[in-house]
Every structure is written in C-alpha cells, then in structure tokens.
Design a protein around this motif. Structure first.
Motif, short mmCIF file in Angstrom:
data_model
loop_
_atom_site.label_atom_id
_atom_site.label_comp_id
_atom_site.label_asym_id
_atom_site.label_seq_id
_atom_site.Cartn_x
_atom_site.Cartn_y
_atom_site.Cartn_z
N VAL A 31 37.09 40.09 42.28
CA VAL A 31 36.10 39.03 42.46
C VAL A 31 36.82 37.76 42.88
O VAL A 31 37.69 37.26 42.15
CB VAL A 31 35.31 38.78 41.15
N GLY A 32 36.50 37.26 44.07
CA GLY A 32 37.04 35.97 44.52
C GLY A 32 38.51 36.01 44.92
O GLY A 32 39.14 34.96 45.03
N LEU A 33 39.06 37.18 45.13
CA LEU A 33 40.45 37.31 45.55
C LEU A 33 40.48 38.32 46.70
O LEU A 33 40.19 39.49 46.50
CB LEU A 33 41.34 37.79 44.39
N GLU A 34 40.80 37.83 47.87
CA GLU A 34 40.74 38.65 49.07
C GLU A 34 42.11 39.15 49.48
O GLU A 34 43.14 38.52 49.18
CB GLU A 34 40.16 37.83 50.23
N ASP A 35 42.12 40.27 50.19
CA ASP A 35 43.36 40.80 50.76
C ASP A 35 43.94 39.74 51.70
O ASP A 35 43.23 39.14 52.50
CB ASP A 35 43.06 42.08 51.53
N GLY A 36 45.23 39.46 51.57
CA GLY A 36 45.90 38.48 52.41
C GLY A 36 45.87 37.06 51.87
O GLY A 36 46.40 36.15 52.50
N ALA A 37 45.27 36.85 50.70
CA ALA A 37 45.15 35.50 50.12
C ALA A 37 46.52 34.94 49.76
O ALA A 37 47.43 35.67 49.37
CB ALA A 37 44.26 35.53 48.88
N THR A 38 46.64 33.63 49.88
CA THR A 38 47.81 32.91 49.39
C THR A 38 47.36 32.12 48.17
O THR A 38 46.36 31.39 48.23
CB THR A 38 48.37 31.96 50.47
N VAL A 39 48.06 32.30 47.06
CA VAL A 39 47.66 31.71 45.78
C VAL A 39 48.86 31.03 45.13
O VAL A 39 50.00 31.22 45.54
CB VAL A 39 47.08 32.78 44.83
N SER A 40 48.56 30.24 44.12
CA SER A 40 49.60 29.62 43.29
C SER A 40 49.62 30.33 41.95
O SER A 40 48.61 30.84 41.48
CB SER A 40 49.31 28.14 43.08
N SER A 41 50.79 30.33 41.32
CA SER A 41 50.91 30.93 40.00
C SER A 41 50.75 29.83 38.96
O SER A 41 51.23 28.72 39.18
CB SER A 41 52.27 31.60 39.87
N PRO A 42 50.06 30.09 37.86
CA PRO A 42 49.47 31.37 37.47
C PRO A 42 48.21 31.65 38.28
O PRO A 42 47.50 30.75 38.70
CB PRO A 42 49.16 31.18 36.00
N VAL A 43 47.93 32.94 38.48
CA VAL A 43 46.77 33.37 39.25
C VAL A 43 45.80 34.09 38.31
O VAL A 43 46.21 34.91 37.50
CB VAL A 43 47.17 34.27 40.44
N THR A 44 44.53 33.72 38.42
CA THR A 44 43.50 34.39 37.63
C THR A 44 42.90 35.50 38.49
O THR A 44 42.49 35.26 39.62
CB THR A 44 42.41 33.40 37.17
N ILE A 45 42.88 36.69 37.93
CA ILE A 45 42.37 37.87 38.62
C ILE A 45 41.15 38.35 37.86
O ILE A 45 41.22 38.66 36.67
CB ILE A 45 43.45 38.97 38.69
N ARG A 46 40.00 38.39 38.57
CA ARG A 46 38.74 38.83 37.96
C ARG A 46 38.40 40.22 38.48
O ARG A 46 38.54 40.49 39.66
CB ARG A 46 37.63 37.84 38.27
N PHE A 47 37.89 41.06 37.58
CA PHE A 47 37.59 42.44 37.90
C PHE A 47 36.08 42.62 38.04
O PHE A 47 35.33 42.24 37.14
CB PHE A 47 38.07 43.39 36.79
N GLY A 48 35.64 43.22 39.13
CA GLY A 48 34.23 43.50 39.34
C GLY A 48 33.97 45.00 39.30
O GLY A 48 34.79 45.79 39.76
N LEU A 49 32.82 45.39 38.76
CA LEU A 49 32.47 46.80 38.62
C LEU A 49 30.96 46.95 38.78
O LEU A 49 30.20 46.21 38.15
CB LEU A 49 32.90 47.31 37.24
N THR A 50 30.54 47.88 39.63
CA THR A 50 29.13 48.21 39.74
C THR A 50 28.97 49.72 39.55
O THR A 50 29.86 50.50 39.87
CB THR A 50 28.53 47.81 41.10
N GLY A 51 27.83 50.10 39.01
CA GLY A 51 27.53 51.52 38.82
C GLY A 51 28.08 52.13 37.55
O GLY A 51 27.85 53.30 37.27
N MET A 52 28.80 51.33 36.76
CA MET A 52 29.34 51.77 35.47
C MET A 52 29.42 50.56 34.56
O MET A 52 29.29 49.42 35.01
CB MET A 52 30.74 52.39 35.62
N GLY A 53 29.68 50.81 33.28
CA GLY A 53 29.85 49.74 32.32
C GLY A 53 31.28 49.68 31.82
O GLY A 53 32.06 50.61 32.01
N VAL A 54 31.60 48.57 31.18
CA VAL A 54 32.93 48.37 30.60
C VAL A 54 32.83 48.56 29.09
O VAL A 54 31.92 48.03 28.45
CB VAL A 54 33.48 46.96 30.93
N ALA A 55 33.77 49.33 28.54
CA ALA A 55 33.84 49.55 27.10
C ALA A 55 35.31 49.57 26.69
O ALA A 55 36.17 49.97 27.48
CB ALA A 55 33.17 50.87 26.73
N PRO A 56 35.63 49.15 25.48
CA PRO A 56 37.03 49.18 25.04
C PRO A 56 37.62 50.59 25.07
O PRO A 56 36.89 51.58 24.95
CB PRO A 56 36.96 48.65 23.60
#
Length: 143
Positions: A31-56
């Motif tokens: 989410v919000g991080l594209e292939d080829g992006a240039t970022v600064s550290s620290p970088v926040t990486i968000r995970f997106g998921l459709t069609g399933m749920g997240v569970a521990p």
C-alpha cells in the motif's frame, strides 16, 4: 531416549502437514509503495490484502493468514529450495520477517541502496497457502 523420540517426531511433522487452501482471487500487495520508488530510511511498509482476512499465527480459521515480508531474496519458489520451499514453514531471519501478531505494517531501518521486497501470506504454521498468496516483487532505493 525421550529426546530422540521428540526429535524424530518433530522431523516427521512436515510429512503430516496439510495444505491450507487459499480462495480464488486473493491478492496481496504493498500500500502506497510502488516498484522503483526512492525512499528515505526508516521506511514504513504497509501490507494490503483482499479476498482473505488477517489472523495471528497459530489461528486456524478458513481464508485467513498472517504476513511475511521477504527482503533481498529471490521470489518465493525461486530461492534456495525452489518450489520445495512453498511446502515449508518460512524461516524467520533478516531476509524473512514474520508478522505473526496480525500486523499489517512495519517501519524498518534499511541501509542505503537497492532492496527487493515481496509479501507472502502464511497459514497458522507459517507455511504459504496453496496456491500461494504473494505480492509482486518490488524494488526500492533507499537514499
């Protein structure tokens, strides 16, 4: 003797592991991080998921899993073990980050340079679903 029996039983577990199915159309993405992006550290990486749920991790509920982030390694199924690794629990090391608490983002200090990232959904036992639910591999540059 008990220790030997325990070790043998532990080694036999993968032989008894069952495949965890994934539903048709499940998608994993950044989410919000594209292939080829240039970022600064620290970088926040968000995970997106459709069609399933997240569970521990350890939660056995149909159509759920938890996130794993692969950093600077070949795409899942093309690594050290090739297609065999799709049947194994993902390791937990600097190149394989586990989010077994159900987390959907992470902030990482990555060194300057080019890095590849891929998301993989794991079942209750950290094994990829069948078929695997993975993101595309993206490359980012950290300044």
């Amino acid at each position: 003797m008990k220790r030997l029996a325990f070790i043998l039983a532990f080694l036999a577990l993968p032989a008894f592991a069952q495949e965890t199915p994934s539903p048709d159309g499940a998608q994993l993405y950044f989410v919000g991080l594209e292939d080829g992006a240039t970022v600064s550290s620290p970088v926040t990486i968000r995970f997106g998921l459709t069609g399933m749920g997240v569970a521990p991790a350890g939660t056995e509920v149909e159509n759920t899993g938890h996130h794993h982030l692969l950093i600077n390694r070949p795409p899942l199924g093309e690594g050290e073990f090739g297609a065999e690794e799709l049947e194994l629990a993902l390791p937990n090391d600097d190149n394989h980050r586990h989010f077994g608490g159900g987390q959907t983002e992470v902030t990482l200090d990555l060194p300057p340079g080019t890095h590849t990232l891929q998301l993989v959904l794991g079942d209750a036992g950290h094994v990829p679903h069948v078929p695997p639910v993975t993101s595309e591999v993206i490359t980012i540059t950290v300044e």
